[in-house]
Scaffold this active site. Structure first.
Site, PDB file in Angstrom:
ATOM      1  CG  ASP A  35      -8.047 -11.571   3.700  1.00 42.77           C
ATOM      2  OD1 ASP A  35      -8.139 -11.087   4.839  1.00 42.77           O
ATOM      3  OD2 ASP A  35      -8.894 -11.369   2.747  1.00 42.77           O
ATOM      4  CB  ILE A  36      -5.403  -8.925   7.759  1.00 42.48           C
ATOM      5  CG1 ILE A  36      -6.122  -7.775   7.964  1.00 42.48           C
ATOM      6  CG2 ILE A  36      -3.721  -8.402   7.844  1.00 42.48           C
ATOM      7  CD1 ILE A  36      -5.791  -6.747   8.463  1.00 42.48           C
ATOM      8  CE1 TYR A  86     -10.939   3.502   7.286  1.00 41.23           C
ATOM      9  CE2 TYR A  86     -10.252   5.702   8.319  1.00 41.23           C
ATOM     10  CZ  TYR A  86      -9.894   5.101   7.219  1.00 41.23           C
ATOM     11  OH  TYR A  86      -8.166   4.983   6.977  1.00 41.23           O
ATOM     12  CD1 TRP A 143      -7.294  14.430   6.449  1.00 43.23           C
ATOM     13  CD2 TRP A 143      -6.846  15.974   5.290  1.00 43.23           C
ATOM     14  NE1 TRP A 143      -8.133  15.479   6.147  1.00 43.23           N
ATOM     15  CE2 TRP A 143      -7.538  16.344   5.705  1.00 43.23           C
ATOM     16  CE3 TRP A 143      -5.832  17.517   4.586  1.00 43.23           C
ATOM     17  CZ2 TRP A 143      -8.474  17.702   5.552  1.00 43.23           C
ATOM     18  CZ3 TRP A 143      -6.594  18.382   4.039  1.00 43.23           C
ATOM     19  CH2 TRP A 143      -7.715  18.321   4.496  1.00 43.23           C
ATOM     20  CG  LEU A 202       2.278   3.915   6.248  1.00 45.69           C
ATOM     21  CD1 LEU A 202       3.792   5.345   5.834  1.00 45.69           C
ATOM     22  CD2 LEU A 202       1.774   3.676   7.070  1.00 45.69           C
ATOM     23  CB  ALA A 216      -6.382  -0.713   6.932  1.00 44.79           C
ATOM     24  CD1 TRP A 217     -11.032  -1.678   1.834  1.00 44.06           C
ATOM     25  CD2 TRP A 217     -13.147  -1.637   2.917  1.00 44.06           C
ATOM     26  NE1 TRP A 217     -12.370  -1.215   0.900  1.00 44.06           N
ATOM     27  CE2 TRP A 217     -13.654  -1.853   1.678  1.00 44.06           C
ATOM     28  CE3 TRP A 217     -14.309  -1.835   3.946  1.00 44.06           C
ATOM     29  CZ2 TRP A 217     -14.655  -1.617   0.964  1.00 44.06           C
ATOM     30  CZ3 TRP A 217     -15.540  -1.943   3.566  1.00 44.06           C
ATOM     31  CH2 TRP A 217     -15.731  -1.924   1.579  1.00 44.06           C
ATOM     32  CB  THR A 218      -7.822   3.224   2.988  1.00 42.46           C
ATOM     33  OG1 THR A 218      -7.422   2.504   1.745  1.00 42.46           O
ATOM     34  CG2 THR A 218      -7.175   2.778   4.278  1.00 42.46           C
ATOM     35  N   GLY A 230       1.145  -1.175  -0.108  1.00 43.47           N
ATOM     36  CA  GLY A 230       0.185  -0.209   0.471  1.00 43.47           C
ATOM     37  C   GLY A 230       0.818   1.726   0.168  1.00 43.47           C
TER      38      GLY A 230
HETATM   39  N1  LIG Z   1      -4.889   7.163   2.999  1.00 43.40           N
HETATM   40  C1  LIG Z   1      -4.811   8.089   4.371  1.00 43.40           C
HETATM   41  O1  LIG Z   1      -5.217   9.197   4.368  1.00 43.40           O
HETATM   42  C2  LIG Z   1      -4.834   7.615   5.896  1.00 43.40           C
HETATM   43  C3  LIG Z   1      -5.252   8.684   6.868  1.00 43.40           C
HETATM   44  C4  LIG Z   1      -5.602   8.296   8.520  1.00 43.40           C
HETATM   45  C5  LIG Z   1      -4.985   6.571   8.877  1.00 43.40           C
HETATM   46  N2  LIG Z   1      -4.220   6.174   7.386  1.00 43.40           N
HETATM   47  C6  LIG Z   1      -4.057   4.480   8.170  1.00 43.40           C
HETATM   48  O2  LIG Z   1      -2.945   4.854   7.351  1.00 43.40           O
HETATM   49  C7  LIG Z   1      -2.554   3.350   7.232  1.00 43.40           C
HETATM   50  C8  LIG Z   1      -2.039   2.911   5.611  1.00 43.40           C
HETATM   51  O3  LIG Z   1      -2.856   3.858   4.432  1.00 43.40           O
HETATM   52  P1  LIG Z   1      -2.535   3.781   3.225  1.00 43.40           P
HETATM   53  O4  LIG Z   1      -3.014   4.909   2.760  1.00 43.40           O
HETATM   54  O5  LIG Z   1      -1.650   3.551   2.614  1.00 43.40           O
HETATM   55  O6  LIG Z   1      -3.768   2.497   2.578  1.00 43.40           O
HETATM   56  P2  LIG Z   1      -3.415   1.547   1.429  1.00 43.40           P
HETATM   57  O7  LIG Z   1      -2.871   2.381   0.167  1.00 43.40           O
HETATM   58  O8  LIG Z   1      -5.149   1.293   0.820  1.00 43.40           O
HETATM   59  O9  LIG Z   1      -3.100   0.574   2.345  1.00 43.40           O
HETATM   60  C9  LIG Z   1      -3.619  -0.614   2.219  1.00 43.40           C
HETATM   61  C10 LIG Z   1      -3.002  -2.084   2.631  1.00 43.40           C
HETATM   62  O10 LIG Z   1      -3.868  -2.879   3.307  1.00 43.40           O
HETATM   63  C11 LIG Z   1      -4.427  -4.203   2.308  1.00 43.40           C
HETATM   64  N3  LIG Z   1      -5.115  -4.240   2.709  1.00 43.40           N
HETATM   65  C12 LIG Z   1      -6.493  -4.895   2.729  1.00 43.40           C
HETATM   66  N4  LIG Z   1      -7.502  -5.238   3.306  1.00 43.40           N
HETATM   67  C13 LIG Z   1      -6.495  -6.404   3.784  1.00 43.40           C
HETATM   68  C14 LIG Z   1      -6.714  -7.970   4.270  1.00 43.40           C
HETATM   69  N5  LIG Z   1      -8.158  -8.093   4.024  1.00 43.40           N
HETATM   70  N6  LIG Z   1      -4.779  -8.622   4.378  1.00 43.40           N
HETATM   71  C15 LIG Z   1      -4.893  -8.275   4.013  1.00 43.40           C
HETATM   72  N7  LIG Z   1      -4.191  -6.413   3.356  1.00 43.40           N
HETATM   73  C16 LIG Z   1      -4.775  -5.954   3.223  1.00 43.40           C
HETATM   74  C17 LIG Z   1      -3.979  -3.344   0.947  1.00 43.40           C
HETATM   75  O11 LIG Z   1      -3.753  -4.608   0.081  1.00 43.40           O
HETATM   76  P3  LIG Z   1      -4.970  -4.886  -1.722  1.00 43.40           P
HETATM   77  O12 LIG Z   1      -4.833  -2.940  -1.544  1.00 43.40           O
HETATM   78  O13 LIG Z   1      -4.208  -5.453  -1.883  1.00 43.40           O
HETATM   79  O14 LIG Z   1      -6.477  -4.695  -0.959  1.00 43.40           O
HETATM   80  C18 LIG Z   1      -3.641  -2.377   1.441  1.00 43.40           C
HETATM   81  O15 LIG Z   1      -1.708  -3.224   0.174  1.00 43.40           O
HETATM   82  C19 LIG Z   1      -4.293   2.177   7.282  1.00 43.40           C
HETATM   83  O16 LIG Z   1      -4.162   2.180   8.307  1.00 43.40           O
HETATM   84  C20 LIG Z   1      -5.272   3.602   6.961  1.00 43.40           C
HETATM   85  O17 LIG Z   1      -6.363   3.307   7.773  1.00 43.40           O
HETATM   86  C21 LIG Z   1      -4.500   6.371   6.376  1.00 43.40           C
END
Ligand SMILES: NC(=O)c1ccc[n+]([C@@H]2O[C@H](COP(=O)([O-])OP(=O)(O)OC[C@H]3O[C@@H](n4cnc5c(N)ncnc54)[C@H](OP(=O)(O)O)[C@@H]3O)[C@@H](O)[C@H]2O)c1
Length: 317
Positions: free
Chosen positions: A56-57, A145, A170, A25, A80-82, A23
């Site tokens: 799969d978590i 969410y 963000w 991050l 996470a499912w974002t 993902g």
């Molecule tokens: N993006 C933001 O603005 C934001 C803000 C605050 C906090 N966060 C937190 O920061 C963290 C990283 O976010 P990110 O932006 O990097 O999100 P991201 O790009 O959507 O990455 C999330 C990763 O989790 C994987 N994932 C989803 N469901 C899964 C499952 N069931 N089993 C195993 N892996 C799974 C996804 O894989 P697939 O793509 O293959 O499904 C993806 O690689 C998350 O905890 C998110 O809640 C994000």
């Protein structure tokens, strides 16, 4: 990242498992951890760059097998499912992935004596008047969410209160979809756009966050931390700063309100109106991120070049 001059890298030789390794991050984390001397094992839901172990978590036994095989000293849980609107449509799935999934990761890590640092979200707050939120603010999510992320952070700390939850907000940077990329893509393709002035938060670049997470892991922090770019921005201010840093006219970002935007483009999930977070506990450990404006200045030129915008700016001179 290396340690202070003459000292070994911060995480020399430590095995660290990163969930969500493919993902936004996760990709930045792999680089930051490797730079700090860690041996990185990437876990992802499907084969992808940076994914060494597929699990799969939501599958407790599968996570347990993957964590056992990776034998990490620490797990940074960034999976996470974002999809905020998807979660509103399917809250059960959001709870399954972000809540139960986090519990599985924490339980599997605890079983082998590994520490967990889970990534949390500003969406655990309503944004309806309490900002800026410190680590001790009481969560009051207004979306499925946000509720699922709160479920996840509580599940992790229930497995072991000495584990860590690092909330962020963000996020932007990397090769995937994020707000500054959308802004520059729309400006490039359409010349202008409307952006809301009444949604505020703490823009955070993934590289800055990954560096801070590595620092926090090395420092051994426990409990809840807020790791965000310093300062508060509205979406409109962020979009203007990004346009300017890309050499484009910030006046191309026209102000609008959330109500007007939603009247045109309805979305199922409510977003916090002001979810600015303050990093108080990290600062006490000397872990702070650059201001969001500094990070926009640092990272936007490469993003603009990737989108072919440097040439557009030069052509306008
Ligand atoms: N993006 C933001 O603005 C934001 C803000 C605050 C906090 N966060 C937190 O920061 C963290 C990283 O976010 P990110 O932006 O990097 O999100 P991201 O790009 O959507 O990455 C999330 C990763 O989790 C994987 N994932 C989803 N469901 C899964 C499952 N069931 N089993 C195993 N892996 C799974 C996804 O894989 P697939 O793509 O293959 O499904 C993806 O690689 C998350 O905890 C998110 O809640 C994000």
């Amino acid at each position: 990242m290396i340690g202070p001059e003459g000292s070994p890298p911060l995480l020399a030789g430590r095995r660290v498992l990163v969930t969500g390794a493919g993902g936004q991050l996760g990709s930045a984390l792999r680089l930051a951890l490797a730079g700090a001397g860690a041996v990185v094992v990437g876990l992802g839901a499907r084969p992808a760059t940076g994914v060494d172990v597929v699990a799969d978590i939501t599958d407790a036994a599968g996570v347990r097998r993957a964590v056992d095989a990776a034998a990490p000293a620490a797990v940074i849980h960034a999976a996470a499912w974002t999809d905020v609107d998807g979660a509103e449509r399917d809250p059960e799935r959001a709870n399954l992935v972000n809540g139960e999934g986090s519990r599985h990761v924490a339980a599997a890590a605890r079983a082998i004596g590994a520490r967990v640092m889970a990534v949390g979200s500003d969406y655990v707050f309503s944004g309806g008047g309490g900002a800026p939120y410190g680590e001790d603010a009481v969560p009051d999510p207004i979306s499925a969410y946000g509720r699922s992320k709160l479920f996840g952070e509580r599940a992790v700390l229930a497995v072991d209160p000495s584990f860590t939850v690092a909330r962020t907000a963000w996020l932007w940077g990397g090769s995937g979809k994020h707000f500054p990329r959308t802004v520059l893509t729309v400006l490039r393709d359409r010349g202008g756009m409307e952006v809301v002035t009444d949604e505020a938060g703490s823009p955070t670049h993934v590289t800055d966050l990954a560096t801070a997470l590595v620092g926090l892991l090395a420092a051994g922090g426990s409990g809840i931390y807020h790791l965000v770019g310093e300062g508060r921005a509205t979406r409109w201010e962020l979009a203007r700063a990004v346009a300017e840093a890309a050499g484009l006219d910030p006046e191309a970002i026209r102000p609008t309100t959330t109500a007007a935007f939603l009247a045109k483009y309805p979305l199922p999930a409510s977003r916090p109106a002001d979810s600015e977070l303050t990093n108080q506990r990290g600062e006490a450990l000397n872990i702070r991120l650059p201001s969001w404006r500094e990070s926009v200045a640092t990272y936007t030129p490469a993003l603009a070049a990737e989108l072919g915008l440097q040439r557009v700016a030069e052509a306008l001179l």
